[in-house]
Structure formats: C-alpha cells, structure tokens
Motif scaffolding. Structure first.
Motif, PDB file in Angstrom:
ATOM      1  N   VAL A  80       0.863  -1.176   0.000  1.00 53.23           N
ATOM      2  CA  VAL A  80       0.000   0.000   0.000  1.00 53.23           C
ATOM      3  C   VAL A  80       0.901   1.228   0.000  1.00 53.23           C
ATOM      4  O   VAL A  80       1.801   1.343   0.830  1.00 53.23           O
ATOM      5  N   GLN A  81       0.671   2.124  -0.952  1.00 51.57           N
ATOM      6  CA  GLN A  81       1.533   3.302  -1.054  1.00 51.57           C
ATOM      7  C   GLN A  81       0.734   4.568  -0.779  1.00 51.57           C
ATOM      8  O   GLN A  81      -0.429   4.658  -1.146  1.00 51.57           O
ATOM      9  N   ALA A  82       1.402   5.520  -0.144  1.00 48.86           N
ATOM     10  CA  ALA A  82       0.767   6.813   0.064  1.00 48.86           C
ATOM     11  C   ALA A  82       1.777   7.903  -0.222  1.00 48.86           C
ATOM     12  O   ALA A  82       2.976   7.724   0.000  1.00 48.86           O
ATOM     13  N   LEU A  83       1.288   8.999  -0.767  1.00 48.03           N
ATOM     14  CA  LEU A  83       2.149  10.146  -1.008  1.00 48.03           C
ATOM     15  C   LEU A  83       1.406  11.383  -0.525  1.00 48.03           C
ATOM     16  O   LEU A  83       0.284  11.642  -0.935  1.00 48.03           O
ATOM     17  N   VAL A  84       2.042  12.085   0.389  1.00 47.77           N
ATOM     18  CA  VAL A  84       1.439  13.313   0.899  1.00 47.77           C
ATOM     19  C   VAL A  84       2.338  14.467   0.486  1.00 47.77           C
ATOM     20  O   VAL A  84       3.536  14.447   0.752  1.00 47.77           O
ATOM     21  N   SER A  85       1.778  15.432  -0.214  1.00 52.63           N
ATOM     22  CA  SER A  85       2.605  16.563  -0.626  1.00 52.63           C
ATOM     23  C   SER A  85       1.818  17.848  -0.440  1.00 52.63           C
ATOM     24  O   SER A  85       0.589  17.837  -0.461  1.00 52.63           O
ATOM     25  N   VAL A  86       2.523  18.935  -0.256  1.00 55.50           N
ATOM     26  CA  VAL A  86       1.866  20.216  -0.017  1.00 55.50           C
ATOM     27  C   VAL A  86       1.069  20.611  -1.250  1.00 55.50           C
ATOM     28  O   VAL A  86       1.559  20.540  -2.368  1.00 55.50           O
ATOM     29  N   SER A  87      -0.175  20.972  -1.016  1.00 63.59           N
ATOM     30  CA  SER A  87      -1.043  21.324  -2.127  1.00 63.59           C
ATOM     31  C   SER A  87      -0.693  22.709  -2.643  1.00 63.59           C
ATOM     32  O   SER A  87      -0.585  23.661  -1.885  1.00 63.59           O
ATOM     33  N   VAL A 118      -3.425   3.973   6.924  1.00 60.86           N
ATOM     34  CA  VAL A 118      -3.066   4.947   7.956  1.00 60.86           C
ATOM     35  C   VAL A 118      -1.548   4.993   8.134  1.00 60.86           C
ATOM     36  O   VAL A 118      -0.927   6.068   8.190  1.00 60.86           O
ATOM     37  N   ALA A 119      -0.929   3.817   8.167  1.00 58.74           N
ATOM     38  CA  ALA A 119       0.519   3.747   8.380  1.00 58.74           C
ATOM     39  C   ALA A 119       1.280   4.346   7.204  1.00 58.74           C
ATOM     40  O   ALA A 119       2.248   5.091   7.393  1.00 58.74           O
ATOM     41  N   ALA A 120       0.825   4.052   5.989  1.00 57.36           N
ATOM     42  CA  ALA A 120       1.524   4.570   4.810  1.00 57.36           C
ATOM     43  C   ALA A 120       1.426   6.093   4.760  1.00 57.36           C
ATOM     44  O   ALA A 120       2.407   6.781   4.459  1.00 57.36           O
ATOM     45  N   VAL A 121       0.238   6.624   5.077  1.00 58.79           N
ATOM     46  CA  VAL A 121       0.056   8.083   5.059  1.00 58.79           C
ATOM     47  C   VAL A 121       0.937   8.729   6.125  1.00 58.79           C
ATOM     48  O   VAL A 121       1.683   9.692   5.851  1.00 58.79           O
ATOM     49  N   VAL A 148      -3.354   7.751  -2.415  1.00 59.31           N
ATOM     50  CA  VAL A 148      -3.194   6.383  -1.911  1.00 59.31           C
ATOM     51  C   VAL A 148      -3.308   5.430  -3.089  1.00 59.31           C
ATOM     52  O   VAL A 148      -4.172   5.585  -3.949  1.00 59.31           O
ATOM     53  N   ASN A 149      -2.434   4.455  -3.142  1.00 61.62           N
ATOM     54  CA  ASN A 149      -2.426   3.529  -4.269  1.00 61.62           C
ATOM     55  C   ASN A 149      -2.115   2.118  -3.784  1.00 61.62           C
ATOM     56  O   ASN A 149      -1.226   1.917  -2.973  1.00 61.62           O
ATOM     57  N   ILE A 150      -2.903   1.148  -4.243  1.00 58.04           N
ATOM     58  CA  ILE A 150      -2.560  -0.244  -3.977  1.00 58.04           C
ATOM     59  C   ILE A 150      -1.688  -0.675  -5.154  1.00 58.04           C
ATOM     60  O   ILE A 150      -2.156  -0.679  -6.304  1.00 58.04           O
ATOM     61  N   ALA A 151      -0.444  -1.017  -4.885  1.00 54.81           N
ATOM     62  CA  ALA A 151       0.503  -1.270  -5.967  1.00 54.81           C
ATOM     63  C   ALA A 151       0.100  -2.496  -6.774  1.00 54.81           C
ATOM     64  O   ALA A 151      -0.511  -3.428  -6.265  1.00 54.81           O
ATOM     65  N   GLY A 152       0.443  -2.471  -8.036  1.00 52.99           N
ATOM     66  CA  GLY A 152       0.205  -3.633  -8.893  1.00 52.99           C
ATOM     67  C   GLY A 152      -1.190  -3.702  -9.459  1.00 52.99           C
ATOM     68  O   GLY A 152      -1.583  -4.710 -10.033  1.00 52.99           O
ATOM     69  N   GLY A 153      -1.993  -2.645  -9.279  1.00 53.61           N
ATOM     70  CA  GLY A 153      -3.321  -2.635  -9.885  1.00 53.61           C
ATOM     71  C   GLY A 153      -4.359  -3.466  -9.165  1.00 53.61           C
ATOM     72  O   GLY A 153      -5.444  -3.685  -9.680  1.00 53.61           O
ATOM     73  N   MET A 154      -4.051  -3.939  -7.956  1.00 55.84           N
ATOM     74  CA  MET A 154      -5.046  -4.702  -7.189  1.00 55.84           C
ATOM     75  C   MET A 154      -6.100  -3.747  -6.648  1.00 55.84           C
ATOM     76  O   MET A 154      -5.839  -2.573  -6.435  1.00 55.84           O
ATOM     77  N   SER A 155      -7.299  -4.263  -6.419  1.00 55.61           N
ATOM     78  CA  SER A 155      -8.257  -3.445  -5.693  1.00 55.61           C
ATOM     79  C   SER A 155      -8.702  -4.214  -4.456  1.00 55.61           C
ATOM     80  O   SER A 155      -8.899  -5.419  -4.502  1.00 55.61           O
ATOM     81  N   ILE A 156      -8.801  -3.487  -3.353  1.00 53.31           N
ATOM     82  CA  ILE A 156      -9.086  -4.118  -2.067  1.00 53.31           C
ATOM     83  C   ILE A 156     -10.289  -3.470  -1.426  1.00 53.31           C
ATOM     84  O   ILE A 156     -10.439  -2.243  -1.465  1.00 53.31           O
ATOM     85  N   GLU A 157     -11.163  -4.285  -0.887  1.00 47.21           N
ATOM     86  CA  GLU A 157     -12.371  -3.742  -0.278  1.00 47.21           C
ATOM     87  C   GLU A 157     -12.407  -3.915   1.230  1.00 47.21           C
ATOM     88  O   GLU A 157     -13.079  -3.175   1.913  1.00 47.21           O
ATOM     89  N   GLU A 158     -11.709  -4.926   1.735  1.00 49.83           N
ATOM     90  CA  GLU A 158     -11.920  -5.233   3.150  1.00 49.83           C
ATOM     91  C   GLU A 158     -11.319  -4.167   4.073  1.00 49.83           C
ATOM     92  O   GLU A 158     -10.274  -3.599   3.787  1.00 49.83           O
ATOM     93  N   PRO A 159     -12.021  -3.910   5.184  1.00 46.32           N
ATOM     94  CA  PRO A 159     -11.547  -2.876   6.115  1.00 46.32           C
ATOM     95  C   PRO A 159     -10.243  -3.249   6.799  1.00 46.32           C
ATOM     96  O   PRO A 159      -9.610  -2.387   7.420  1.00 46.32           O
ATOM     97  N   ALA A 160      -9.811  -4.489   6.689  1.00 49.19           N
ATOM     98  CA  ALA A 160      -8.539  -4.892   7.282  1.00 49.19           C
ATOM     99  C   ALA A 160      -7.382  -4.100   6.698  1.00 49.19           C
ATOM    100  O   ALA A 160      -6.282  -4.083   7.243  1.00 49.19           O
TER     101      ALA A 160
END
Ligand code: TYD
Ligand code: MG
Length: 460
Positions: free
Chosen positions: A313-320, A377-380, A359-371
C-alpha cells in the motif's frame, strides 16, 4: 395476433408500455429500446405450455439425508487458478458467466481451459460470435494447443449453437460472447437486454437439461457493469470477473457469486506471449517491485476468499499548490480514505490540511476489506513524517472512528502468509491475539489498540 411491444431499459431491465426519455426506475437517460415479446413457445412434450417446465424434471421431494453428495463431482479445467475460483473445478450442469473488459484475456483463458478440458475430460464446443474459426485457431497455435477434441463454431444464432450442442454432446460449452449471440425469436439486435436475457435462459436450459457445463463470456462496460447488466447475475450459478489493467501483465479472476464455492475467491494469472500463466505465489508477484526504505510504503496482509495475499500500500502526501487539497485513491474506496485521514488528524494529531494525499494499492489490485485500514493509515503517516516503515513488518487491522484498532477475521491465515514470505513482525489488532501468544510461525506479533499505539510501533 399483433406482437406485443414493450420498451426495455438497457441499464436496469425495467419495462415500460411506451417510450420515455428517461427510465423511471433507474433514472438513466435515453436507455429505453423497443422489444417485441416472443410468440408463445409450442407446447412441450408433456403437454404443458410453459417451456420453463422442462427445468424442474426431478419430480418428488427428497429427504435431506438421502441426497447423495457423491454425485457432485468436479471436473478440472487443468488450470489450477481457474479451478480455484470456480470453487474446485467445473460442476456438471452449471452455468458460469465470465465478465471483463474487452481485451483483458477472457477468450485466451477460456481457449486454454477448453483445450485442457478436451484432452482430459471430453469434447468441448467453443462457439464464438466474435472471431472466425481461423482467428481462434491462430490464437490457439500461439498458446501451443495441440491435437484435442476441441470443436470450434463461428456462429451467432443461439438456435444453431444449441443444435450443435445436441449433435456433439460436448462435455463443456463455451459461448463467446453473450452479447454477440441472438435468438431468432426476437427482433431486437444482439446485445440488447432482451437478447442477452434470452441467451442466458436458453443456455441455462441446455446446461441443466443435458447436464453440460456452460461458460458464457460477457463484456463489461466502462462503468464496471455487465452490458445487459444485472439481468444475468441471478440467472447463472457462478459469476466471475476478470480484473486487471491492460498495462500490467497480471490478471485477477474473482468470483463475485458462486453457488458451488466461496465467493470473492481469487485466481491470479500473468499474461505472457504464450497466453495466461497461473501465478502460484501472488504475494511474491505483488511485492516484487517494492521499494524498501522509502517513506509511504506499507505491506498489508489481506484475504481474498480463502486466499491470503500480501500487497504493498503506497501513500504520497505533498503540499497542495492550489487552493483545495486533492485526495485520491486507486484500488481502494475513496470515501474510506477520507474517513481514515479524518481519524489520523483527530486521533493521532497529524495535520493534513492543505496537503494532497494520494493512496495507491501497488500492482493494480483493488481491495475492499476494512482490514486494509491500518496499512493505509501507516503509509500516510509514514509519508507525512518522511520516515520509512521497517521492511520486514507487515500489518492488518480495521480502524474505527474513535481511533481504535478493531479485530478482523482470519488473522491466523494472514500471519502464516506473512511468515511464509519472510516477514518477521506483524502489527495487528490486539483483540486478534490470544493471551500469552507473542510469536507465531517465526513472526513476532505486536498487538495494538489505537492508531496512536500502532504508529508508535510502526514509525520508530
Ligand atoms: P483476449 O483473450 O482476446 O481478450 P478478450 O477476449 O477478453 O477480449 O485477449 C487479448 C489480449 O491479450 C490482446 O491484447 C493480446 C493479449 N495476448 C497476449 O499478450 N498473449 C497471448 O498469448 C494472447 C493470446 C493474447
Ligand atoms: Mg474475446
């Protein structure tokens, strides 16, 4: 008698006696199409007038204990990953719908499966309304299909296909695609809702009546619904969706409905120059390009169907730079990401106002579960604080609005997969850990109760 005319919404299947610009049921504009209701079918052999009556041939009720499960055999398609999504193989007499965007690989997968099936089980009829026998064979040559009892039929008329089924008595029928075939009983064009529904019904009769498993291919429109949409899903026994991005080599086949197995079961394939290759270890594939030591990357143990899977799971936070901050999620529900960001701001003291968050799930996967919440949160947080997460740590857990980390199902399965992939530490909901348990399968288990606690453990 004048044939009856109805107007059918091509989006939702709702019928109206007259044309309207907008469907009253689903609100779609300009979606009503004229269809003629077919002439009543000739009386069936038993003297009944309803053609559907042939379906219920089994007669009197049976006692629960007397139903013999040994009859329920499964036939292997010879492709493990495909068998897995089907719930262990093809069930005789079942009707399967394989949906996916054009060009994703439906015909390729089914041709490969058909060839295997023909070799191992018995003759297969591959009816295509899209390609000529020549085209199918030239593709087959690329896939390395040799001499098998595989019959090709380039035909769009349902009645003709059914004649061939009756003549050949194949062990498996493939119809590619349900949007290109038509019944002579209807005037409307192939692909219209009436034709699609009729095709599904007729092939359902053939499948149940002659106990021949049948796979229908269905194209999906851009917005993700099967064209000739939901009308098919309740008719068929199993609905499979082909997912993946054309620019990535891997493909995922997901069961969204299965009368004979677990729904949301997953099969993973890789598109190669010689067809689709099953991927036995998808976690390895999804983590193969992970950049360790960079902030904003977390490893999640998710479970799809009965299969644990590790994804990045990838996240990128940058100043808007512009006034309003952007929040974007690929492969995960955008609303849920907004919710998690609010929890981070309120409960963990992170300031995200004025920042763009991707936020991006790498590899083009899509995930629905709240797990997946905890990993997002950690990636952000990792990106905001510009500190990377330990490369050997995996995580899972649901995040509640009060910032609590909630337990999730199948924790053991996830831990085992993480251990198998060489992870040594798993951060997870405390409620999922048995008292006294701190190591499992060589993995250190770290139970956390709140987002704050989790971030303390993850970002040291
Ligand atoms: P196809 O099965 O025709 O898609 P669908 O039936 O879902 O419309 O797949 C077509 C794509 O797959 C096409 O873009 C080329 C690619 N492909 C390969 O990469 N390798 C192969 O061996 C084959 C047969 C196709
Ligand atoms: Mg095709």
């Amino acid at each position: 008698m004048k044939p009856k005319v109805v107007f059918v919404c091509q989006e939702c299947g709702c019928q109206a006696p007259k044309w309207m610009g907008r469907c009253t049921e689903c609100g779609a504009w300009n979606s009503l199409v004229e269809e003629r209701v077919g002439e009543p079918a000739p009386a069936a052999a038993g003297g009944t007038t309803n053609r559907y009556s042939q379906l219920g041939a089994s007669g009197s009720a049976k006692l629960y204990a007397e139903v013999n499960l040994a009859d329920a055999v499964r036939l292997s398609t010879g492709i493990d990953e495909f068998d897995r999504v089907l719930g262990g193989g093809v069930v005789p007499g079942s009707l399967v719908l394989l949906g996916g965007e054009p060009g994703i690989g439906k015909s390729t997968l089914l041709l490969q499966a058909a060839a295997h099936f023909a070799r191992e089980v018995g003759p297969v009829l591959y009816a295509s309304g899209e390609e000529s026998e020549h085209q199918i064979k030239s593709r087959g040559d690329r896939l390395g299909i040799g001499d098998t009892p595989l019959y090709l039929l380039s035909e769009t008329c349902i009645e003709r296909i059914l004649e061939e089924i009756a003549r050949l008595k194949p062990s498996l029928v493939i119809v590619d695609s349900v949007q290109t075939v038509f019944s002579i009983k209807f005037q409307s064009a192939p692909g219209s809702i009436g034709q699609v529904r009729e095709a599904a019904t007729q092939f359902l009769f053939a499948a149940k009546g002659q106990n021949i498993p049948t796979v229908l291919v269905g194209h999906i429109t851009k917005d993700g619904s099967l064209a000739g949409p939901k009308v098919l899903e309740h008719v068929v026994d199993t609905v499979l969706y082909f997912e993946g991005e054309r620019h990535h080599s891997h493909r995922v086949v997901r069961a969204v409905k299965n009368r004979f197995g677990a729904a949301s079961e997953l099969g993973v394939f890789e598109m190669t120059g010689t067809g689709l290759r099953p991927v036995a270890n998808p976690s390895k594939l999804f983590l193969s390009e992970r950049a360790t030591g960079t902030p904003g990357s977390a490893v999640l143990c998710c479970v799809e169907g009965s299969r644990p899977l590790l994804v990045e799971v990838q996240a990128l936070v940058s100043v808007s730079t512009y006034g309003n901050a952007r929040r974007m999620a690929i492969g995960f529900d955008q609303n849920r990401v907004s919710l998690l960001l609010a929890v981070l701001e309120k409960r963990a003291g992170l300031s995200l106002a004025g920042d763009d968050v991707y936020v991006n799930i790498a590899g083009g996967m899509s995930i629905e579960e709240p797990a997946a919440d905890l990993s997002i949160v950690a990636a952000v947080a990792s990106s905001v604080r510009n500190r990377s997460l330990a490369a050997s740590t995996a995580m899972f857990g649901e995040v509640g609005l009060s910032g609590e980390i909630r337990g999730i199902p199948q924790a053991g399965l996830r831990i085992r997969e993480a251990a198998q992939m060489g992870f040594t530490r798993v951060v997870m909901p405390a409620s999922n850990i048995d008292p006294g348990e701190s190591v499992s399968g060589g993995c250190e288990l770290v139970g956390v109760r709140t987002v704050g606690e989790a971030l303390d453990q993850l970002l040291t």
